[in-house]
Design a protein around this motif. Structure first.
Motif, short mmCIF file in Angstrom:
data_model
loop_
_atom_site.label_atom_id
_atom_site.label_comp_id
_atom_site.label_asym_id
_atom_site.label_seq_id
_atom_site.Cartn_x
_atom_site.Cartn_y
_atom_site.Cartn_z
N GLU A 1 -1.51 -4.71 -7.26
CA GLU A 1 -2.90 -5.12 -7.01
C GLU A 1 -3.16 -6.57 -7.36
OE1 GLU A 1 -5.07 -2.10 -9.18
OE2 GLU A 1 -4.91 -0.68 -7.50
N GLU A 42 0.84 -1.21 0.00
CA GLU A 42 0.00 0.00 0.00
C GLU A 42 0.87 1.25 0.00
OE1 GLU A 42 -3.32 0.42 -0.49
OE2 GLU A 42 -3.25 -1.72 -0.89
N ILE A 55 1.62 -0.38 -10.29
CA ILE A 55 0.47 -0.37 -9.38
C ILE A 55 -0.44 -1.55 -9.70
CG2 ILE A 55 -1.65 0.87 -8.75
CD1 ILE A 55 0.03 3.49 -9.00
N SER A 75 2.07 3.12 -13.48
CA SER A 75 0.69 2.61 -13.51
C SER A 75 0.69 1.09 -13.63
CB SER A 75 -0.08 3.22 -14.68
OG SER A 75 -0.23 4.60 -14.51
N ILE A 115 3.24 9.74 -10.00
CA ILE A 115 2.43 9.90 -11.21
C ILE A 115 1.81 11.30 -11.24
CG2 ILE A 115 0.28 9.17 -12.33
CD1 ILE A 115 1.06 6.27 -11.49
N VAL A 116 1.28 11.76 -10.10
CA VAL A 116 0.68 13.09 -10.03
C VAL A 116 1.73 14.16 -10.35
CG1 VAL A 116 -0.34 14.80 -8.45
CG2 VAL A 116 -1.17 12.44 -8.47
N THR A 137 1.70 6.61 -6.85
CA THR A 137 0.62 7.53 -7.21
C THR A 137 1.08 8.98 -7.08
OG1 THR A 137 -1.03 5.90 -6.56
CG2 THR A 137 -1.76 8.20 -6.73
N LYS A 138 1.81 9.28 -6.01
CA LYS A 138 2.33 10.64 -5.84
C LYS A 138 3.27 11.00 -6.97
CE LYS A 138 2.08 10.98 -0.79
NZ LYS A 138 2.86 11.04 0.46
N LYS A 145 2.12 1.79 -3.47
CA LYS A 145 1.06 2.36 -4.32
C LYS A 145 0.92 3.85 -4.08
CE LYS A 145 -2.88 0.13 -4.52
NZ LYS A 145 -4.03 -0.76 -4.25
N VAL A 146 0.99 4.27 -2.83
CA VAL A 146 0.89 5.70 -2.50
C VAL A 146 2.07 6.45 -3.09
CG1 VAL A 146 0.97 7.36 -0.60
CG2 VAL A 146 -0.52 5.37 -0.43
#
Length: 103
Positions: free
Chosen positions: A70, A3, A66, A63, A13-14, A10-11, A6-7
């Motif tokens: 999952e 997790e 991630i 992506s 990616i942003v 994701t950060k 993933k965070v």
């Protein structure tokens, strides 16, 4: 752990998407009227295009990472099925192959 990854991904990616958006903003500003300035701007455009392409590739790789988290396949070599070394994942978090299969 997954997790947290993933965070982190994701950060990243942003941040990369913000960079791409900024590049698009630079392109939208238009060109200078002066010919010599336009030549410099074209060179800058080439650099911006390269940065944008690199950012988009990294966004896609993260992506995909991630998705592998999952599905439970993150850190597993897509070639031989062995675990990818933690040291390799630290350097290249989106790695899909172990060091032996990547050669």
């Amino acid at each position: 752990m997954s997790e947290q990854l993933k965070v982190e991904f994701t950060k990243r990616i942003v941040a990369l998407q913000e960079r791409v958006d900024s590049i698009h903003g630079d392109f939208a500003e238009g060109r200078a009227a002066d010919w010599s300035e336009q030549a410099g701007e074209r060179e800058n455009d080439e650099v911006l295009n390269a940065l944008e392409a690199e950012a988009k590739i990294e966004i896609q790789q993260l992506s995909n990472a991630i998705n592998r988290i999952e599905t439970g396949t993150y850190g597993v070599c897509s070639e031989c099925g062995e675990n990818i070394a933690e040291a390799r994942l630290k350097v290249q978090p989106a790695a899909t192959k172990c060091i032996h299969c990547a050669d």
